[in-house]
Design an enzyme around this catalytic site. Sequence first.
Site, PDB file in Angstrom:
ATOM      1  CG  ASP A 567      43.084  70.860  15.695  1.00 22.41           C
ATOM      2  OD1 ASP A 567      43.135  72.048  15.344  1.00 22.41           O
ATOM      3  OD2 ASP A 567      42.491  69.981  15.048  1.00 22.41           O
ATOM      4  CG  HIS A 569      42.151  66.394  18.229  1.00 25.63           C
ATOM      5  ND1 HIS A 569      40.845  66.082  17.935  1.00 25.63           N
ATOM      6  CD2 HIS A 569      42.652  67.043  17.146  1.00 25.63           C
ATOM      7  CE1 HIS A 569      40.563  66.513  16.721  1.00 25.63           C
ATOM      8  NE2 HIS A 569      41.635  67.119  16.215  1.00 25.63           N
ATOM      9  CG  ASP A 599      39.012  69.836  15.754  1.00 26.07           C
ATOM     10  OD1 ASP A 599      37.816  70.155  15.671  1.00 26.07           O
ATOM     11  OD2 ASP A 599      39.643  69.289  14.834  1.00 26.07           O
ATOM     12  NE  ARG A 603      41.729  61.376  14.421  1.00 30.17           N
ATOM     13  CZ  ARG A 603      41.148  62.191  13.554  1.00 30.17           C
ATOM     14  NH1 ARG A 603      40.972  63.457  13.881  1.00 30.17           N
ATOM     15  NH2 ARG A 603      40.761  61.750  12.376  1.00 30.17           N
ATOM     16  CG  ASN A 631      36.576  69.351  12.047  1.00 31.35           C
ATOM     17  OD1 ASN A 631      37.514  69.949  12.559  1.00 31.35           O
ATOM     18  ND2 ASN A 631      36.675  68.100  11.624  1.00 31.35           N
ATOM     19  CG  HIS A 684      38.720  74.248  13.543  1.00 27.03           C
ATOM     20  ND1 HIS A 684      39.614  73.809  14.481  1.00 27.03           N
ATOM     21  CD2 HIS A 684      38.457  73.169  12.745  1.00 27.03           C
ATOM     22  CE1 HIS A 684      39.875  72.523  14.273  1.00 27.03           C
ATOM     23  NE2 HIS A 684      39.189  72.109  13.233  1.00 27.03           N
TER      24      HIS A 684
END
Length: 827
Positions: A567, A569, A599, A603, A631, A684
């Site tokens: 990830d 993010h 991802d 965030r 996701n 993932h």
Amino acid sequence: IYPMMASKSESTDIVASNVQCTFQTVNIVLILVQNPDNAFLLIQRTDANGWWLPAGRVHEGETLQDAAIRKCREDGGINVNLKGVLRVEHTLVADDQARFRVIFYAQPADSTEFQLSNVVVQKRWMKLDEIKSVVLRKPEPSQYAEYILQDGQVFPLSILTVEGTPPPPQCRIHNSRSCNCQSKLMYSSIQMKMHRYLLDAAHFGPREQSLIMEYFSRVCGETNTASLEIFTQLMRGFGITPEYASDYFRAFDIKKDGTINIQEFILGLAAMDPNTPHGSSSAEMRCRYIFRYYDKNLDGKLDFSEFCHMVGDIQRMKSPSISNMEIHAEAVNLAKVFSTEEKSTLCLTEFLTAVGMLRFRGTSSLFRLQKSAIKYDCVASLAFSDGRYTNNGMSSGSKPVDAEGMTFTANDVNEKPSSEEPRYELAMHTVKVRRSGTISDVAVLWDSEQMRNLAMTLSSAQLCKASEDAKLGGGQGSVIIDRSYSVDTFNEHSNPNEMLSGLRYFERHIKSDPNNQGVPKEAFSWGCVDPNLLGTCMLSITEQVQKVFIREPRLVHLSSPTYILGDVHGNFHDLVAFEKVLWRMGPVLTPSNFLFLGDYVDRGDYGLEVVAYLFAQKLIAPDKFFLIRGNHEVRNIQAMFTFKRECVSKFGQNTGLKVWEAINRCFDMLPLAAVIDKKIFCVHGGIPSPENGGGYLHAFEDIPHDLPDPEKDSRLAWEVMWSDPLREEELDEATRETVKDQGGFMANHRRGTAYLFSRTALEEFLHRNKLSHVIRAHEVKQAGFQVQLNGKLLTVFSSSGYCGGTNQAACILADRNKIRTIRIDTS
């Protein structure tokens, strides 16, 4: 094809072999029957167009001679004496598939003619003038008749084996030249290499070629070639309507003799295949097909009306409602790319050059089938009949890939064909690298006088991509065209490189920004950059990269060495740190693949910049930079978190939503998983449950390539994006019983969707698919990684300080049979 026809003065060298033939061969006989009045027997089937020779397939256990005699009785109503052989054709279409055709010369055994046993056949004795005046399925009957009347050589039946069966493939039957009446498709070594590149790019292996050969044979019958009428029937099977058949026929007809043979047919379908890259070696091949498609009068030039037709097809794919007036205006504008005026013509070299140098775009969408030829019912039905193929109509070793201006290797993404040695070629550019590892200068290799002189001495084998009409200019210092991959990699003005330059400006702190009247620019800010221009560039990047993702398989196959990142993010700061450590000179100059496990957004503050960077690198190095879906690459998740708001805040409501939707259209097409060296499964979230395809990897190929709503449209995709491994602390007695009863899986109470899976479920999945490990992301880990489930599963997380925490960022390297964890200092 081994020609048999020669004048009587020519000698024929026949080298026999006793090696057993292991080919699956389709044996066909044709018979030219001449009576004492110098008339020849022709037949016409009511279900075929045109007159033809008695012909047919050899039945199992039947000799070639017996088959020829039988067909004369069935279709001609006569008994014949076989006098010899006019021609033998042995066409190897695949590694284990061949087509063997023998043309016999015969005379009636007696004057008796009896009623035809085949009610769908008409017969007629014709002299040469009449043969030339009637409609023939192809010109061979008149050519052979004329050849016999001119005392052409007839070869003895003994050239066949004693048993009357075809000689093995090792047999070579050749002479100094073939009869003029029989045109042949002769390829140079350069052309043959180019054809091999094209077949490899389309993933037309031995099984795929043999299926297409079978389809071609069933439609064409014994003619071995297709006229326009037969070609029209063939292309109907691929959804091509009759009104366009003549254009495709012209494009397929490489030798320009008015017929299409099996080699031309397979090559043409390979050029049209959506898996075939529009870059590197296959690009020039495809562009030649495209040029012939629009060159209606076959004069080797496109006049303005033909060029306008091409531009119209490109523009209608982008905007179906565009008017003819708008198309004409766009064609006038694009003609300037070639330094031509409206009424001038465009030659092939100019067209190839403009496409290769990326000055003329949009051709990647032209001359395409909607899906691979192997997946159309006309071919796929043949695959099911012999059980040699998977449920998607392709052989199990075939995997789709690719995009505009990009190249992939032949059998797997990044895997070399096992049957061939690796092929190397000289790259177009030379780079200068600073001690820090960054590139300071890029130069075209052929710019130096020394290299121009060297270029003149290189053999045609070393420059196999060059053909006589595929050079710029000519003479000393000619630049080999069709280098769009290299050009796009190092061209500072290409869209992906301009985006990367912008992102480096975004990253840096500038004490006095010359672009903003000396005002300081903070690091990780766009300063005075116009958001509208940035949005336009982002939309252009997404349009290009979407064409790459849509052609990649749902399960990508890679080879080591490969770096695997988890990830991100929206943490652009850490992504830059990984770049400086792992691919400082860029992925093209780094001897490794790079795999990102999803991802990319939400965030973090810089989801847009992360996506822009990854998409740009994907365009520059499509066969080294790989992204799979997580996701958070889903619209409703982003709407709940931050990425949608981020796009709107950076571009405004209208442009922001356009950019957000364009990025998600790319996310819809991302692969769902990858396998490294056929042993390491990368995903993932987690492994698939046996409820979906039995838990086998081949089930991934049934996932739609365009997946806007994975929760609704693919349960398998949703599972692997969301599932998690069970933790040891979760395994109380009740949980153990539940997991045992459900085959190692249970509802994922942490996420509220998908599954939790146990060590037993993992081990069964690995055993079922002959894998050794699973590497996944999806969960933050304090050290940036965690080894779980008896060392068979690794979780990696590549964004430090996640959500204000203190976790580190890490990646994993799969190389030389080792899985190594690497933590990155991102401070």
